[in-house]
Design a protein around this motif. Structure first.
Motif, PDB file in Angstrom:
ATOM      1  N   VAL A  79       0.843  -1.189   0.000  1.00  0.00           N
ATOM      2  CA  VAL A  79       0.000   0.000   0.000  1.00  0.00           C
ATOM      3  C   VAL A  79       0.878   1.239   0.000  1.00  0.00           C
ATOM      4  CG1 VAL A  79      -0.185   0.009   2.518  1.00  0.00           C
ATOM      5  CG2 VAL A  79      -1.906   1.203   1.156  1.00  0.00           C
ATOM      6  N   LYS A  80       0.500   2.218  -0.818  1.00  0.00           N
ATOM      7  CA  LYS A  80       1.256   3.464  -0.909  1.00  0.00           C
ATOM      8  C   LYS A  80       0.306   4.589  -1.260  1.00  0.00           C
ATOM      9  CE  LYS A  80       5.140   5.662  -3.307  1.00  0.00           C
ATOM     10  NZ  LYS A  80       6.179   5.508  -4.361  1.00  0.00           N
ATOM     11  N   GLU A  81       0.223   5.565  -0.364  1.00  0.00           N
ATOM     12  CA  GLU A  81      -0.627   6.737  -0.593  1.00  0.00           C
ATOM     13  C   GLU A  81      -2.051   6.339  -0.925  1.00  0.00           C
ATOM     14  OE1 GLU A  81       1.226   9.126  -3.579  1.00  0.00           O
ATOM     15  OE2 GLU A  81       3.144   9.099  -2.563  1.00  0.00           O
ATOM     16  N   GLY A  82      -2.560   5.337  -0.209  1.00  0.00           N
ATOM     17  CA  GLY A  82      -3.939   4.914  -0.418  1.00  0.00           C
ATOM     18  C   GLY A  82      -4.154   4.077  -1.657  1.00  0.00           C
ATOM     19  N   LYS A  83      -3.047   3.607  -2.281  1.00  0.00           N
ATOM     20  CA  LYS A  83      -3.147   2.845  -3.525  1.00  0.00           C
ATOM     21  C   LYS A  83      -2.654   1.414  -3.317  1.00  0.00           C
ATOM     22  CE  LYS A  83      -0.629   5.923  -5.646  1.00  0.00           C
ATOM     23  NZ  LYS A  83       0.128   6.662  -6.704  1.00  0.00           N
ATOM     24  N   ILE A  84      -3.387   0.471  -3.905  1.00  0.00           N
ATOM     25  CA  ILE A  84      -2.967  -0.925  -3.933  1.00  0.00           C
ATOM     26  C   ILE A  84      -3.305  -1.482  -5.313  1.00  0.00           C
ATOM     27  CG2 ILE A  84      -3.327  -3.249  -3.002  1.00  0.00           C
ATOM     28  CD1 ILE A  84      -3.937  -2.085  -0.328  1.00  0.00           C
ATOM     29  N   GLU A  85      -2.377  -2.262  -5.873  1.00  0.00           N
ATOM     30  CA  GLU A  85      -2.631  -2.935  -7.143  1.00  0.00           C
ATOM     31  C   GLU A  85      -2.754  -4.434  -6.908  1.00  0.00           C
ATOM     32  OE1 GLU A  85       0.684  -1.750  -9.520  1.00  0.00           O
ATOM     33  OE2 GLU A  85      -0.252   0.150 -10.120  1.00  0.00           O
ATOM     34  N   LEU A  86      -3.471  -5.122  -7.811  1.00  0.00           N
ATOM     35  CA  LEU A  86      -3.615  -6.571  -7.757  1.00  0.00           C
ATOM     36  C   LEU A  86      -2.868  -7.192  -8.930  1.00  0.00           C
ATOM     37  CD1 LEU A  86      -7.391  -6.903  -6.818  1.00  0.00           C
ATOM     38  CD2 LEU A  86      -5.419  -7.115  -5.308  1.00  0.00           C
ATOM     39  N   ILE A  87      -2.101  -8.239  -8.651  1.00  0.00           N
ATOM     40  CA  ILE A  87      -1.238  -8.875  -9.632  1.00  0.00           C
ATOM     41  C   ILE A  87      -1.611 -10.352  -9.757  1.00  0.00           C
ATOM     42  CG2 ILE A  87       1.149  -9.244 -10.362  1.00  0.00           C
ATOM     43  CD1 ILE A  87       0.424  -6.294  -9.877  1.00  0.00           C
ATOM     44  N   ALA A  88      -1.654 -10.866 -10.988  1.00  0.00           N
ATOM     45  CA  ALA A  88      -2.038 -12.259 -11.230  1.00  0.00           C
ATOM     46  C   ALA A  88      -0.941 -13.217 -10.769  1.00  0.00           C
ATOM     47  CB  ALA A  88      -2.316 -12.473 -12.712  1.00  0.00           C
ATOM     48  N   ASP A  89      -1.354 -14.297 -10.119  1.00  0.00           N
ATOM     49  CA  ASP A  89      -0.435 -15.353  -9.680  1.00  0.00           C
ATOM     50  C   ASP A  89      -0.357 -16.503 -10.674  1.00  0.00           C
ATOM     51  OD1 ASP A  89       0.235 -14.074  -7.306  1.00  0.00           O
ATOM     52  OD2 ASP A  89      -1.384 -15.036  -6.175  1.00  0.00           O
ATOM     53  N   ILE A  90      -1.328 -16.606 -11.580  1.00  0.00           N
ATOM     54  CA  ILE A  90      -1.387 -17.724 -12.526  1.00  0.00           C
ATOM     55  C   ILE A  90      -1.862 -17.222 -13.888  1.00  0.00           C
ATOM     56  CG2 ILE A  90      -1.921 -19.421 -10.718  1.00  0.00           C
ATOM     57  CD1 ILE A  90      -4.848 -19.350 -11.762  1.00  0.00           C
ATOM     58  N   ASP A  91      -1.730 -18.082 -14.894  1.00  0.00           N
ATOM     59  CA  ASP A  91      -2.400 -17.857 -16.172  1.00  0.00           C
ATOM     60  C   ASP A  91      -3.850 -18.306 -16.033  1.00  0.00           C
ATOM     61  OD1 ASP A  91       0.136 -17.241 -16.990  1.00  0.00           O
ATOM     62  OD2 ASP A  91       0.345 -18.905 -18.399  1.00  0.00           O
ATOM     63  N   GLY A  92      -4.759 -17.561 -16.623  1.00  0.00           N
ATOM     64  CA  GLY A  92      -6.171 -17.919 -16.550  1.00  0.00           C
ATOM     65  C   GLY A  92      -7.031 -16.854 -17.181  1.00  0.00           C
TER      66      GLY A  92
END
Length: 347
Positions: A86-99
């Motif tokens: 988390v940074k300055e109220g921001k969070i990103e989501l990253i894929a763990d698999i192909d799908g």
């Protein structure tokens, strides 16, 4: 927020960026809004001329942007993904698999409609690869009401907004139809294209039958591949409305029903989708592919194949919503899936 002496700011949260300017060297924020001041930060703050600081004054019923961002992450993050820091109220989501990325679109719309928080994502129902960025979230003000974040949690009760469906190991049977191919009058150039498409998703070829235009022969070929354990059947040829194109008839005889014969996608208008159902067994998709799949770079087949590979049971409505965005522009340099093809109406 309140103004305090810098020496007294340890443990407090900055309400604004602190910029450092060194002529010819740098002009950048040495500390960002939302930073929690430490003892080591005090000399640095004083060195950039900050004798006093505006800091967040905790109020009952209010949350700091980073605490609220964690709540936003919880309602967004589903299976097979991880968050950034988390940074300055921001969070990103990253894929763990192909799908294939699945999105609860109505939940996404409702959360974005609340104001002061936002979620931006890539398109759902499309393939993603491990390491791909899926979505970015942001709490817009430095502080936000707990009530607002509770509203977001209420909207998404019962499941996360984003999930990735993993690919399943599939074995496909190919039925090539057409007397011109069966009697070797022309070379079969369709099957190699299908094999290449299936290979994109590591789908095993479980069998290949070549038939003339006799619907009984086509039907027998489909049944033979089903008996051999194929869990996807792809039929090529004989998909137009000509009287001697009998592939749709044969598919109907095997499956008993057709989900859709025709789709609002170009190339791919004459696409056919059906399902073979047997009690106690997984539903098996049976596809009729029009000739455009053989010669067009991307078609309806590229839109539905990933979703079938993860085990989705597509409906006629799923196909009908592809109309907006369903026109491939045949760009000189194909950038699919990073283009508008297939990214149409919401569902």
């Amino acid at each position: 927020m309140k103004l305090i002496k810098t020496e007294d700011a340890v443990g407090h949260v900055l309400c604004h960026d602190i910029t450092q300017i060194i002529k010819g060297v740098t002009k950048d924020a040495v500390f960002r809004k939302g930073h929690i001041v430490t003892e080591e930060d005090i000399p640095v703050l004083l060195s950039v001329g900050k004798e006093n600081l505006y800091v967040w004054e905790k109020e009952e019923g209010m949350l700091h942007e980073n605490d609220a961002a964690e709540i936003l992450r919880q309602i967004c993050q589903g299976e097979h993904m991880h968050p950034s820091d988390v940074k300055e109220g921001k969070i990103e989501l990253i894929a763990d698999i192909d799908g294939v990325l699945k999105i609860e679109r109505e939940k996404l719309r409702k959360v974005n409609s609340l104001g002061e928080i936002m979620i931006a994502s890539r398109h759902g129902d499309f393939p993603v690869k491990k390491g791909d960025k899926l979505a970015g979230t942001r709490v817009i003000p430095l502080v936000i009401s707990e009530e607002k974040m509770q509203q977001a949690k209420d909207v998404t009760a019962g499941g996360a907004i984003f999930n990735i469906l993993p690919y399943k190991k599939k074995k496909a049977g190919i039925v090539t139809t057409g007397s011109e191919v069966y009697y070797h009058r022309i070379k079969d150039t369709f099957t190699p294209v299908i094999e290449e498409k299936l290979a994109e998703y590591d789908i095993e070829i479980g069998g290949h039958e070549i038939c003339n235009d006799d619907p009984q022969m086509i039907e027998n070929a489909i049944r033979s591949l089903l008996a051999d354990g194929c869990d996807m059947i792809v039929c090529t040829g004989g998909m137009s409305v000509d009287p001697d194109d009998r592939t749709p008839y044969a598919i109907r005889q095997v499956t008993g029903e057709i989900v859709s014969y025709g789709a609002p996608v170009l190339p791919g208008a004459m696409f056919l989708l059906a399902y073979y159902r047997e009690e106690g067994k997984e539903v098996i998709p049976v596809l009729g592919l029009p000739g455009c799949v053989m010669y067009s770079k991307r078609t309806i087949f590229d839109l539905v194949l990933p979703r079938l590979t993860v085990g989705e049971i597509l409906t006629a409505e799923d196909l009908n919503t592809l109309g907006e965005g369903g026109l491939c522009l045949n760009c000189p340099e194909c950038t699919f899936p990073n283009c508008g093809f297939g990214k149409g109406g919401t569902r």
